[in-house]
Design a protein around this motif. Structure first.
Motif, short mmCIF file in Angstrom:
data_model
loop_
_atom_site.label_atom_id
_atom_site.label_comp_id
_atom_site.label_asym_id
_atom_site.label_seq_id
_atom_site.Cartn_x
_atom_site.Cartn_y
_atom_site.Cartn_z
N ARG A 134 0.82 -1.20 0.00
CA ARG A 134 0.00 0.00 0.00
C ARG A 134 0.87 1.26 0.00
O ARG A 134 0.60 2.22 -0.72
N VAL A 135 1.93 1.23 0.78
CA VAL A 135 2.82 2.38 0.85
C VAL A 135 3.44 2.65 -0.52
O VAL A 135 3.49 3.79 -0.99
N THR A 136 3.87 1.58 -1.19
CA THR A 136 4.48 1.75 -2.51
C THR A 136 3.46 2.29 -3.51
O THR A 136 3.77 3.18 -4.31
N THR A 137 2.23 1.78 -3.45
CA THR A 137 1.19 2.28 -4.34
C THR A 137 0.96 3.77 -4.13
O THR A 137 0.93 4.55 -5.09
N ILE A 138 0.82 4.17 -2.87
CA ILE A 138 0.59 5.58 -2.59
C ILE A 138 1.75 6.42 -3.10
O ILE A 138 1.57 7.51 -3.64
N ALA A 139 2.98 5.88 -2.97
CA ALA A 139 4.16 6.63 -3.41
C ALA A 139 4.10 6.87 -4.92
O ALA A 139 4.32 7.98 -5.40
N PHE A 140 3.79 5.81 -5.68
CA PHE A 140 3.72 5.98 -7.14
C PHE A 140 2.59 6.91 -7.54
O PHE A 140 2.74 7.72 -8.46
N VAL A 141 1.45 6.79 -6.86
CA VAL A 141 0.33 7.66 -7.20
C VAL A 141 0.70 9.12 -6.91
O VAL A 141 0.39 10.02 -7.70
#
Lengths: 324, 505
Positions: free
Chosen positions: A217-224
């Protein structure tokens, strides 16, 4: 307690390691002030540096987030291009400013989500995954513009162009947008649990996961986040230049990464951070514009950026190993 | 007989801090010498000086077999005949023993500079046979048992071409070895010494000191305390020498401790090495898990917590726990101090504060900002409670010694006041003082009603902290030891396959 230790002792430290960038910056300003005082010591030079760097600063600030989490996002340049082209296309086809702007941001969001699917779900290394995505985004940008340039005339699109060109206290709005983004990123990274999670994932993903951090989830938020910021930078860039070519974002890739990595040697050595990134951007810009004003050829920009990055990081590595 | 190693007045100062203070030692041929002391006492510094990694202060002199050692030069250390095996062994896991032994010293090549694999293999096999290990030299070393890997590393060190091997220096040789494999290594080391080679080893495990060493050198606070024969020394005396104070004898009285309701139940727990484990831990109870590596012991903690995919059920306070969701496990009050803190728990470049508050930093949010001052006072309280040194929340994890890092990881979880505390190898690479502190913390947690599960290869530790110990073999629980049957020897016996009397009956 067998031994009570005194409160953390502050050594008197001029901070040549943490603040070396600020010292170098000061030296640059002094050198150019003595060398070409008539050209360099002008308010216009300052304004020029700030406004020229505003877009690059936004892209770099967005990029900090995935890099903090240990992921490369090479799509930032492609996202800027796609956003520029979509904005121009939507306006040129009379879909209105709202569609143009919101559409661009949605595209940035989608790019971030696709990146995260590639990296988190398909488990492709972020460097390779976003490299592939970058190529796809170039294709998208060419498809949007039908391989030609879109020009927005000042007469027809004045209100939109004012979004970036409008001035407050003599500086274009883009400078303020960059400042607001910097404040938000700084708050997120330094003063929210989210910032801690990002750095933890970047530092040791296994340990972060076992400490309850949801690394996917953290990685997803970072890319978004980096996708959204790059898309916003694209809208601002389109409003600044008024034309759209499919490769317009390419020039932002290397400066953004340089600034983030150079910034990681500053203020909080060893970790990417907002203030360090800002110092890096304006340090490089000062050097470059000083050299240009002194009559250096235009290739000096890239030359200076490259040399500065390598020298700064090499020095940082040396101080870090000496400290151990 | 000439002295092999003679160190005189070894001194090393790091930025004003004396790491080694005029230490002098002598080691004779064929002697096995243990070098013991708490973390930070100077033993690693001494080894690193010998290895040519640190330059000592002027006035230090080291001779090996009468030859003066040039400092700060790894090649010089090697050419006078010193051989080093570091704790992590330095092997490349996906290469076989042949490649691992040839790397660094060059392959045996034929006239056309192609590698003579036949000779290379024969050399590797022979070197290992000399150490008493008959293993397949073409198997990737990652697939070998731990003691076999250690043997490969030792064989590599000993077969260094170019100079005669005078002394073998081992850093924590049995740190991660189950008891049975450690026994094999003791034999190996004795064999090396019988060939007239001196052996110096750094150790935190006192059983290896007593089993393996002829003599022992104790360092404390950078100073040489004593060098004496192991014969006639008791474990209590040695601990006292190392710590500089008496550690009070602790007696666990399992029957006296009141246990509450069941907190965590494992039903048919299964993973790669665990095949169906049933276990219930009650509030206030400390349950140990013992077994050799491969028995499943090493996997239980991660399976329960949700670190790996699992089969079977884990029920906490009556509710089934979803798998592979450490975040949910934490919400339900489970805490895991994992094995191998470097890989699994430490954020090395981040501060102690960030390491401790990474679980639930939101506790310090107010008005949209993480408040550092409130974080710091929370963290300092824990640093005090666990006696972490240096007691400074702004140090990075990398600046701490192993024992203190482990305490920080434990602080991270104690701060959560968990209802289930899972510890996997909680005192791996931790000095005696810190070990005693960690054991005391386990006692305290249990006294407050926490259900504790401890997986460990350190049998004394299990005897010390546990109410009962589950023995695992081949993925299953095969035995339970408690009360009077809970002894070091019984655990060893049961884990390697001799059934203790009650299960035989």
């Amino acid at each position: 307690m067998s031994e009570v230790q005194a409160a953390p002792r502050r050594r008197i430290n001029l901070g040549f390691d943490r603040f070396s960038g600020l010292y170098v910056w000061a030296v640059l300003i002094i050198v150019f002030s003595l060398w070409i005082p008539d050209l360099f010591l002008q308010v216009s030079t300052l304004k020029q540096i700030l406004s020229f760097q505003a877009i690059a600063a936004m892209v770099a600030l967005g990029l900090i987030i995935p890099v903090a989490a240990g992921a490369f996002d090479l799509t930032v340049a492609g996202t800027v291009s796609v956003s520029v082209c979509f904005t121009a296309w939507a306006l040129a086809n009379h879909h209105g400013v709202i569609v143009a702007a919101v559409g661009s941001l949605i595209l940035g969001l989608i790019i971030g989500l696709v990146n995260s699917v590639v990296v988190v779900k398909l488990k492709v290394d972020s460097f390779i995954g976003t490299l592939g995505m970058s190529s796809i985004l170039i294709a998208v940008a060419y498809a949007i513009t039908q391989n030609s340039q879109i020009v927005l005339s000042v007469e027809g699109y004045g209100p939109f162009l004012d979004f970036a060109r409008g001035q407050f206290l003599g500086l274009p709005y883009t400078v303020y947008y960059a400042a607001v983004i910097a404040l938000i990123m700084w708050w997120v990274l330094e003063y929210t649990p989210g910032g801690r999670y990002l750095y933890a994932v970047g530092g040791n993903p296994v340990a972060a996961r076992l400490a309850g951090v949801r690394i996917g989830r953290v990685t997803t938020i970072a890319f978004v986040t980096s996708g959204l910021v790059a898309a916003f930078a694209g809208i601002a860039l389109e409003a600044t230049i008024g034309t759209a070519t499919p490769n317009v974002g390419d020039g932002y890739l290397l400066p953004a990464f340089s600034a983030v990595f150079l910034g990681a040697t500053q203020i909080r050595p060893g970790r990417v951070n907002v203030l360090g990134t800002l110092v890096a951007i304006f340090l490089l810009a000062t050097g470059v514009s000083g050299l240009q004003l002194a009559g250096a050829p235009s290739y000096v920009t890239n030359l200076f950026n490259g040399v500065a990055l390598i020298v700064a990081v090499a020095l940082a590595v040396r101080t870090a190993s000496r400290r151990k | 007989m000439t002295t092999v190693l003679s160190v005189r007045d070894a001194t090393k100062i790091f930025g004003g801090q004396t790491a080694l203070d005029h230490v002098s030692i002598d080691v004779q041929p064929g002697e096995v010498r243990a070098l013991v002391g708490q973390n930070g006492c100077g033993k690693s510094t001494l080894i690193k000086i010998l290895a040519g990694f640190h330059e000592p202060e002027p006035g230090t002199s080291v001779t090996v077999g009468g030859e003066e050692l040039a400092f700060s030069n790894a090649t010089a250390s090697e050419s006078v005949g010193l051989r080093f095996v570091h704790q992590d062994l330095g092997l490349v896991a996906n290469l076989d023993a042949v490649d691992n032994m040839a790397i660094g010293q060059g392959y045996i090549t034929g006239p056309t500079k192609t590698i003579s694999w036949k000779k290379e293999r024969a050399a590797a096999r022979e070197a290992l046979l000399e150490l008493g290990y008959d293993i397949n030299v073409r198997m990737p070393v990652g697939a070998l048992a731990m003691s076999e890997r250690t043997a490969v590393a030792i064989a590599r060190a000993m077969s260094t071409r170019g100079s005669e091997t005078r002394m073998l220096i081992l850093d924590e040789p049995t740190a991660n070895l189950p008891a049975a494999e450690a026994q094999r290594l003791y034999k190996l080391v004795r064999g090396v010494a019988d060939r007239g080679i001196a052996v110096l080893f750094v150790s935190h495990h006192f059983d290896e000191v007593f089993e393996m060493a002829d003599s022992v050198t104790v360092l404390r606070d950078a100073k040489h305390i004593i060098t004496r024969p192991v014969e006639g020394l008791t474990e209590e005396e040695l601990i006292e020498l190392v710590v500089g104070r008496k550690i009070e004898e602790h007696v666990t009285d399992a029957d006296a401790r009141e246990h509450g309701k069941p907190v965590i139940e494992l039903k048919g727990l299964a993973g790669a090495a665990v095949h169906g484990l049933d276990l219930t831990v009650h509030a206030g109870e400390v349950v140990g898990i013992a077994g050799i590596t491969g028995s499943g012991r090493e996997e239980v903690a991660a399976l329960v917590f949700g670190g790996h995919d699992r089969g079977g059920e884990v029920i906490v306070n009556g509710e089934a726990l979803p798998q592979c969701r450490p975040d949910i496990s934490i919400e339900r009050g489970i805490a895991l101090v994992p094995a191998e803190r470097h890989a699994n728990a430490s954020l090395m470049d981040q501060t102690l504060r960030e390491n401790i508050t990474i679980v639930n930093p939101s506790a310090h949010m107010s008005m949209g900002f993480l408040r550092r001052s409130s974080e710091r006072s929370d963290v300092n309280e824990w640093l005090d409670k666990l006696d972490v040194r240096p007691r400074n929340s702004e140090y990075t994890m990398a600046q701490l010694s192993g024992g203190n890092q482990q305490k920080v990881v434990i602080a991270r979880w104690m701060r959560q006041e968990p209802s289930v505390l899972i510890l996997d190898e909680p005192t791996q690479g931790v000095d005696v003082g810190a070990k005693a502190d960690i054991h005391r913390l386990v006692d305290e947690a249990a006294a407050q009603g926490t259900a504790v599960l401890v997986a460990s290869t350190d049998h004394e530790e299990l005897v010390r902290v546990c109410d009962r110990v589950i023995i695992m073999r081949r993925g299953k629980a095969v035995d339970v030891l408690k009360g009077a049957t809970l002894t070091n020897d019984n655990i060893t016996a049961a884990s390697i396959g001799r059934d203790s009397s009650d299960s035989a009956a």
